[in-house]
Write a protein that holds these residues in place. Structure first.
Motif, PDB file in Angstrom:
ATOM      1  N   ASP A 169       0.809  -1.216   0.000  1.00 24.70           N
ATOM      2  CA  ASP A 169       0.000   0.000   0.000  1.00 24.70           C
ATOM      3  C   ASP A 169       0.849   1.276   0.000  1.00 24.70           C
ATOM      4  OD1 ASP A 169      -2.316  -1.486   0.038  1.00 24.70           O
ATOM      5  OD2 ASP A 169      -2.566  -1.371   2.221  1.00 24.70           O
ATOM      6  N   SER A 170       2.158   1.124   0.191  1.00 22.44           N
ATOM      7  CA  SER A 170       3.032   2.288   0.356  1.00 22.44           C
ATOM      8  C   SER A 170       3.807   2.662  -0.895  1.00 22.44           C
ATOM      9  CB  SER A 170       4.034   2.024   1.500  1.00 22.44           C
ATOM     10  OG  SER A 170       3.371   1.777   2.714  1.00 22.44           O
ATOM     11  N   VAL A 171       3.676   1.879  -1.971  1.00 21.54           N
ATOM     12  CA  VAL A 171       4.504   2.094  -3.162  1.00 21.54           C
ATOM     13  C   VAL A 171       3.666   2.388  -4.401  1.00 21.54           C
ATOM     14  CG1 VAL A 171       6.339   0.613  -2.254  1.00 21.54           C
ATOM     15  CG2 VAL A 171       4.579  -0.377  -3.741  1.00 21.54           C
ATOM     16  N   ASP A 172       4.328   2.872  -5.438  1.00 19.56           N
ATOM     17  CA  ASP A 172       3.657   3.137  -6.714  1.00 19.56           C
ATOM     18  C   ASP A 172       3.295   1.840  -7.429  1.00 19.56           C
ATOM     19  OD1 ASP A 172       3.991   6.082  -6.747  1.00 19.56           O
ATOM     20  OD2 ASP A 172       6.125   5.593  -6.842  1.00 19.56           O
ATOM     21  N   ILE A 173       4.218   0.866  -7.386  1.00 18.42           N
ATOM     22  CA  ILE A 173       4.001  -0.386  -8.115  1.00 18.42           C
ATOM     23  C   ILE A 173       4.251  -1.577  -7.184  1.00 18.42           C
ATOM     24  CG2 ILE A 173       4.634  -1.779 -10.129  1.00 18.42           C
ATOM     25  CD1 ILE A 173       5.775   0.787 -11.370  1.00 18.42           C
ATOM     26  N   PRO A 174       3.204  -2.156  -6.614  1.00 18.86           N
ATOM     27  CA  PRO A 174       3.385  -3.347  -5.785  1.00 18.86           C
ATOM     28  C   PRO A 174       3.488  -4.605  -6.652  1.00 18.86           C
ATOM     29  CG  PRO A 174       1.097  -2.649  -5.726  1.00 18.86           C
ATOM     30  CD  PRO A 174       1.816  -1.652  -6.595  1.00 18.86           C
ATOM     31  N   ILE A 175       4.469  -5.423  -6.366  1.00 14.25           N
ATOM     32  CA  ILE A 175       4.620  -6.721  -7.029  1.00 14.25           C
ATOM     33  C   ILE A 175       4.422  -7.774  -5.948  1.00 14.25           C
ATOM     34  CG2 ILE A 175       6.178  -8.232  -8.320  1.00 14.25           C
ATOM     35  CD1 ILE A 175       7.642  -5.676  -9.266  1.00 14.25           C
ATOM     36  N   VAL A 176       3.277  -8.456  -6.010  1.00 18.16           N
ATOM     37  CA  VAL A 176       2.878  -9.367  -4.932  1.00 18.16           C
ATOM     38  C   VAL A 176       2.762 -10.788  -5.481  1.00 18.16           C
ATOM     39  CG1 VAL A 176       1.207  -9.814  -3.104  1.00 18.16           C
ATOM     40  CG2 VAL A 176       1.583  -7.463  -3.896  1.00 18.16           C
ATOM     41  N   ALA A 177       3.758 -11.602  -5.194  1.00 14.03           N
ATOM     42  CA  ALA A 177       3.773 -12.998  -5.648  1.00 14.03           C
ATOM     43  C   ALA A 177       3.261 -13.884  -4.515  1.00 14.03           C
ATOM     44  CB  ALA A 177       5.185 -13.413  -6.050  1.00 14.03           C
ATOM     45  N   GLU A 178       2.024 -14.359  -4.651  1.00 14.23           N
ATOM     46  CA  GLU A 178       1.412 -15.169  -3.584  1.00 14.23           C
ATOM     47  C   GLU A 178       1.802 -16.638  -3.770  1.00 14.23           C
ATOM     48  OE1 GLU A 178      -2.714 -14.297  -2.689  1.00 14.23           O
ATOM     49  OE2 GLU A 178      -2.552 -12.428  -3.842  1.00 14.23           O
ATOM     50  N   VAL A 179       2.840 -17.043  -3.068  1.00 11.68           N
ATOM     51  CA  VAL A 179       3.361 -18.409  -3.227  1.00 11.68           C
ATOM     52  C   VAL A 179       2.755 -19.394  -2.236  1.00 11.68           C
ATOM     53  CG1 VAL A 179       5.532 -17.593  -4.195  1.00 11.68           C
ATOM     54  CG2 VAL A 179       5.350 -17.943  -1.721  1.00 11.68           C
TER      55      VAL A 179
END
Length: 266
Positions: A169-179
């Motif tokens: 929520d704090s960045v311009d581009i979140p990259i969230v890899a749900e492993v």
């Protein structure tokens, strides 16, 4: 409870045979690439925004704690020898400083102000990019760093394995890899760490290709720091400039100092 801290899908690990442990770890690892595949559009967005910034003198900074910080440092340290780029182009910072690369520094990741203090030593500009790395997405050192960077007009992104995290929520581009859950509950150096490494490879490699550090599929700017790499360089030259023989290629490589320069002067 976050996904990265949730209970393993396996129980009684100590009762498994060696083969069972290895097979089950491998089975879980196979899920990682599929999770990373889903976030390619986010990685693409980040790289596309970084390229013009780099063409204007921008740099990339990774910030992380523990395993995440070490992975960022690892990726950054490979850029100069692989692509002949300046060591200042990509920098990895870890909570607790360089001593934390080998040994954990007590409480370092809980300091929300230190990352920005560490970053400020590099005189950041709006052409730079800061990528926060934290499997949990809740590491104060990383969150504080990206928030301060974003407030200063710097492009920010993150690599995490938990959705709807404070970091994302704090960045311009979140990259969230749900492993998913780790084989050993909470051991995020495993699947989460593997996902982070894959994503870091994708970011830096794609960026270097886009910046012209690769020709065809060859590392034409690599540092010729040992005999193995010199021989590799000679092979590259012979493939790109078939009119040269091995002796001449070696002579020119010694004269010009890089595969790219030999190709350009042949």
């Amino acid at each position: 409870m976050t996904i990265t801290e949730s209970a393993s899908n396996y129980t009684n690990l100590e009762k498994m045979s060696t083969a069972e442990i290895l097979i089950n770890i491998n089975r879980e690892d196979q899920l990682v690439a599929l999770a990373v595949e889903k976030v390619i559009p986010d990685i693409e967005k980040l790289v596309e925004m970084m390229v013009p910034r780099f063409n204007n003198g921008g740099r990339l900074f990774y910030i992380g704690a523990g395993t995440s910080g070490r992975l960022g440092i690892l990726d950054a340290s490979e850029i100069p020898p692989t692509y002949g780029a300046s060591p200042e182009l990509v920098t990895g910072l870890i909570a607790g400083g360089d001593s934390a690369i080998r040994n954990a520094v007590e409480g370092a990741e809980d300091d929300a102000d230190q990352a920005w203090i560490d970053l400020s030593a590099f005189d950041l500009t709006t052409n730079d990019t800061v990528v926060g790395i934290a499997a949990s997405g809740r590491t104060p050192y990383v969150i504080g760093g990206v928030r301060a960077a974003k407030e200063s007009g710097i492009l920010t992104a993150c690599i995490t394995c938990n959705p709807s995290s404070k970091l994302a929520d704090s960045v311009d581009i979140p990259i969230v890899a749900e492993v998913g859950p780790e084989f050993v509950t909470g051991s995020t150096r495993m699947k989460s760490g593997t996902a982070q490494k894959l994503i870091l490879n994708m970011i830096s490699t794609t960026l270097m290709v886009r910046l012209g550090k690769v020709k065809g599929n060859k590392m034409i700017n690599m540092q010729l720091s040992n005999e193995k790499l010199i021989n590799r360089g000679i092979r590259m030259i012979l493939e790109e400039v078939p009119s040269l023989n091995e002796e001449k290629a070696k002579e020119m490589l010694k004269k010009y100092g890089s595969v790219k320069a030999v190709i350009e002067n042949s």
